[in-house]
Design a protein around this motif. Structure first.
Motif, PDB file in Angstrom:
ATOM      1  N   ALA A  42       0.694  -1.499   0.318  1.00 47.38           N
ATOM      2  CA  ALA A  42       0.081  -0.092   0.543  1.00 47.38           C
ATOM      3  C   ALA A  42       0.937   1.349  -0.371  1.00 47.38           C
ATOM      4  O   ALA A  42       1.381   1.190   0.598  1.00 47.38           O
ATOM      5  N   ALA A  43       0.494   2.310  -0.305  1.00 47.27           N
ATOM      6  CA  ALA A  43       1.137   3.910  -0.341  1.00 47.27           C
ATOM      7  C   ALA A  43       0.405   4.899   0.018  1.00 47.27           C
ATOM      8  O   ALA A  43      -1.144   5.123  -0.348  1.00 47.27           O
ATOM      9  N   VAL A  44       0.699   5.602   0.583  1.00 49.75           N
ATOM     10  CA  VAL A  44      -0.014   6.714   0.788  1.00 49.75           C
ATOM     11  C   VAL A  44       0.614   8.551  -0.034  1.00 49.75           C
ATOM     12  O   VAL A  44       1.866   7.955  -0.101  1.00 49.75           O
ATOM     13  N   THR A 101      -4.926   7.157  -1.581  1.00 45.79           N
ATOM     14  CA  THR A 101      -3.650   5.651  -1.409  1.00 45.79           C
ATOM     15  C   THR A 101      -4.167   5.202  -2.511  1.00 45.79           C
ATOM     16  O   THR A 101      -4.824   4.951  -3.375  1.00 45.79           O
ATOM     17  N   TYR A 102      -3.218   4.002  -2.337  1.00 45.59           N
ATOM     18  CA  TYR A 102      -3.142   3.075  -3.357  1.00 45.59           C
ATOM     19  C   TYR A 102      -2.550   1.635  -3.176  1.00 45.59           C
ATOM     20  O   TYR A 102      -2.639   1.267  -1.596  1.00 45.59           O
ATOM     21  N   TYR A 103      -3.264   0.784  -2.915  1.00 48.55           N
ATOM     22  CA  TYR A 103      -3.508  -0.689  -2.517  1.00 48.55           C
ATOM     23  C   TYR A 103      -2.940  -2.299  -3.745  1.00 48.55           C
ATOM     24  O   TYR A 103      -3.800  -1.727  -4.566  1.00 48.55           O
ATOM     25  N   PHE A 128      -6.758  -4.031   4.340  1.00 45.97           N
ATOM     26  CA  PHE A 128      -5.702  -3.179   4.573  1.00 45.97           C
ATOM     27  C   PHE A 128      -5.918  -2.149   4.411  1.00 45.97           C
ATOM     28  O   PHE A 128      -6.605  -1.331   3.110  1.00 45.97           O
ATOM     29  N   THR A 129      -5.796  -0.469   6.203  1.00 48.76           N
ATOM     30  CA  THR A 129      -5.923   0.248   5.187  1.00 48.76           C
ATOM     31  C   THR A 129      -4.989   1.756   5.873  1.00 48.76           C
ATOM     32  O   THR A 129      -4.020   1.183   7.178  1.00 48.76           O
ATOM     33  N   ILE A 130      -3.859   2.038   4.708  1.00 45.36           N
ATOM     34  CA  ILE A 130      -2.992   3.079   4.795  1.00 45.36           C
ATOM     35  C   ILE A 130      -3.382   4.125   5.506  1.00 45.36           C
ATOM     36  O   ILE A 130      -4.237   4.570   5.000  1.00 45.36           O
ATOM     37  N   SER A 131      -2.996   4.726   6.659  1.00 51.07           N
ATOM     38  CA  SER A 131      -2.291   6.330   6.486  1.00 51.07           C
ATOM     39  C   SER A 131      -1.607   6.853   7.088  1.00 51.07           C
ATOM     40  O   SER A 131      -0.660   5.813   7.728  1.00 51.07           O
ATOM     41  N   ASN A 147       4.131   5.596  -6.110  1.00 48.92           N
ATOM     42  CA  ASN A 147       4.982   4.537  -7.028  1.00 48.92           C
ATOM     43  C   ASN A 147       4.618   3.825  -6.080  1.00 48.92           C
ATOM     44  O   ASN A 147       4.965   3.749  -4.949  1.00 48.92           O
ATOM     45  N   CYS A 148       4.521   2.098  -6.693  1.00 50.85           N
ATOM     46  CA  CYS A 148       4.625   0.806  -6.109  1.00 50.85           C
ATOM     47  C   CYS A 148       5.706   0.078  -6.445  1.00 50.85           C
ATOM     48  O   CYS A 148       5.664  -1.012  -6.182  1.00 50.85           O
TER      49      CYS A 148
END
Length: 124
Positions: free
Chosen positions: A49-51, A58-60, A68-71, A105-106
């Protein structure tokens, strides 16, 4: 000392939850995009994941989407990953990373700063 320090990993049963934290050490990452990656034994490191630096985007990875949750908390200079409905295949070392690119970026090779990782083990 690593520029970011992960914590919160551990052993959990399938279906359980964990919250990972990533604290900055010695610098601020308020203008950096932040990401979580993971690496299981014998496998390549993969994007989770990214923020964005603002926290607005946000990206997963498809494998974690909806679970999942990114913060991020700018005031605390801390990144989080809330992981619910964990599965045995989520077992890996989880890494926090920072990237100052203009876009999120991922790709792991584009991230500049890395932590040392925290182990997450999900039992069946």
């Amino acid at each position: 000392q690593a520029p970011v320090i992960e914590s919160g990993g551990g052993l959990v049963q399938a279906g359980g939850s964990l919250r990972l934290s990533c604290a900055a050490s010695g610098r601020t990452f308020s203008m950096y995009n932040m990401g979580w990656f993971r690496q299981a034994p014998g496998k390549v490191r993969e994007f989770v994941a990214a923020v964005s630096w603002s926290g607005e985007s946000t990206y997963y990875a498809d494998s974690v989407k909806g679970r999942f949750t990114i913060s991020r908390d700018g005031a605390k200079n801390t990144l989080y990953l809330q992981m619910n409905s964990l599965k045995p295949e989520d077992t890996a070392v989880y890494y926090c990373a920072a990237d100052r690119s203009s876009w999120v970026n991922c790709r792991a090779d584009l991230y500049e700063y890395w932590g040392q990782g925290t182990q997450v083990t999900v039992s069946s």
